[in-house]
Design an enzyme around this catalytic site. Structure first.
Site, mmCIF file in Angstrom:
data_model
loop_
_atom_site.group_PDB
_atom_site.id
_atom_site.type_symbol
_atom_site.label_atom_id
_atom_site.label_comp_id
_atom_site.label_asym_id
_atom_site.label_seq_id
_atom_site.Cartn_x
_atom_site.Cartn_y
_atom_site.Cartn_z
ATOM 1 N N LYS A 126 5.147 -4.400 -4.031
ATOM 2 C CA LYS A 126 5.269 -3.013 -4.061
ATOM 3 C C LYS A 126 6.231 -3.165 -2.588
ATOM 4 C CE LYS A 126 3.715 1.662 -4.208
ATOM 5 N NZ LYS A 126 4.804 2.099 -5.324
ATOM 6 N N ASN A 157 3.884 9.293 -10.436
ATOM 7 C CA ASN A 157 3.226 8.554 -11.300
ATOM 8 C C ASN A 157 3.008 9.458 -12.584
ATOM 9 O OD1 ASN A 157 0.874 7.639 -12.452
ATOM 10 N ND2 ASN A 157 0.110 6.643 -10.461
ATOM 11 N N GLY A 169 10.894 7.972 -12.818
ATOM 12 C CA GLY A 169 9.489 7.658 -12.083
ATOM 13 C C GLY A 169 9.867 6.730 -10.964
ATOM 14 N N THR A 214 10.011 6.014 -7.124
ATOM 15 C CA THR A 214 9.719 6.830 -5.758
ATOM 16 C C THR A 214 10.485 6.269 -4.662
ATOM 17 O OG1 THR A 214 8.184 4.851 -5.413
ATOM 18 C CG2 THR A 214 7.467 6.794 -6.700
ATOM 19 N N ALA A 250 15.465 -2.132 -16.596
ATOM 20 C CA ALA A 250 14.806 -2.607 -17.763
ATOM 21 C C ALA A 250 14.206 -3.948 -17.659
ATOM 22 C CB ALA A 250 16.016 -2.544 -18.942
ATOM 23 N N HIS A 278 -2.281 -1.344 -3.604
ATOM 24 C CA HIS A 278 -1.313 -1.843 -4.844
ATOM 25 C C HIS A 278 -0.899 -3.483 -4.556
ATOM 26 C CE1 HIS A 278 -0.368 2.505 -5.314
ATOM 27 N NE2 HIS A 278 0.136 2.258 -6.274
ATOM 28 N N THR A 333 2.569 8.065 -5.069
ATOM 29 C CA THR A 333 1.471 8.847 -5.536
ATOM 30 C C THR A 333 0.835 9.260 -4.484
ATOM 31 O OG1 THR A 333 1.395 7.562 -7.483
ATOM 32 C CG2 THR A 333 -0.516 8.658 -7.036
#
Length: 272
Positions: free
Chosen positions: A159, A124, A98, A100, A9, A155, A166
């Site tokens: 990251k 994605n 979502g 990865t 969150a 990105h 993706t």
């Protein structure tokens, strides 16, 4: 009213989801969690997302977060996704993933759980990216083996995984269209005296820097012509909007007593 929980969150996507859930008429944020390293434990999820107090404290407990919602949205990390999956299975809750970077073994756990509860997973959730996936599938089948294919992605500097989820999915789509195994054909970057490009390989190239949200390009390089399919994300709102559609999709499956493993094609009606 669908009760929504968020795992991760305090992250960028978690905050975006909080904002969009709060702005909706049919969704309510009822629980939230994150890792202690987030620095947001015991803070109100609404305050963290900049939408005011929602009386929903961010906790460390994934299981408690699951119990207080109908559909959990997970934008955390791979290990947390597995724990969230097991909790949703045990509590008969819907799940939208979502995150990865899941290993093959972790992905197998998710797919087994989808036999008991509805789960949607996508690297994605941008509507534009998922349309891009479909365009890449079409282009790869049309070109066949007559072109060389390279995948480029860039990105932000924070990251953690590379290539991006993706980009990996784009590679999987290319490999599936060519009826080959991606692991056998993937080439990650090139340096030194590599020799000529091996026909049929799928190249991956990653860059990291600044606050770039995300950019992906698939290049089809043939003799005398080149085609490029590019998607550029300019904000995270587009990812969040797709995730909200995914939440509604999974909530409907849950209400109907349906189980299964879904992706954004199912949500957007892009299936064959």
């Amino acid at each position: 009213m669908t009760r929504v929980g968020i795992c991760g969150a305090a992250g960028q996507m978690g905050r975006t989801i909080t904002q969009l859930v709060t702005a909706s008429d049919d969704l309510q944020l009822t629980s939230a969690c994150d890792h202690p390293s987030s620095g947001a434990i015991d803070r109100d999820a609404g305050e963290v997302a900049g939408v005011g107090n929602l009386d929903v404290a961010i906790t460390q407990g994934i299981a408690d977060t699951v119990r207080q919602c109908d559909v959990l949205v997970d934008f955390s990390h791979a290990d947390s996704s597995v724990e969230a999956t097991e909790s949703c299975k045990n509590e008969n809750k819907g799940l939208v993933i979502g995150t990865t970077g899941l290993s093959g073994q972790q992905l197998a756990i998710v797919k087994v759980a989808s036999e008991s509860v509805p789960i949607l997973m996508s690297p994605n959730m941008s509507i534009g990216v998922n349309i891009t996936f479909k365009l890449v599938e079409m282009a790869t089948k049309a070109f066949g083996d007559e072109v060389d294919i390279e995948i480029f992605e860039i990105h932000h500097s924070l990251k953690n995984d590379s290539p991006s989820g993706t980009a990996v999915r784009l590679g999987e789509i290319v490999a599936d269209a060519r009826k080959v195994a991606l692991d056998d054909k993937a080439v990650h970057g090139r340096v030194g005296h590599t020799g000529r490009r091996e026909k049929g390989t799928i190249g991956f190239h990653s860059a990291r820097g600044g606050d770039i949200v995300g950019e992906h390009t698939v290049v089809y390089a043939g003799t005398g012509e080149r085609v490029e399919i590019t998607h550029r994300a300019q904000s995270r709102v587009n990812f969040g909007a797709g995730a909200i559609r995914a939440v509604r999709f999974i909530a409907a499956k849950l209400d109907g007593g349906e189980t299964g493993f879904f992706d954004m094609d199912s949500v957007l009606g892009l299936g064959a």
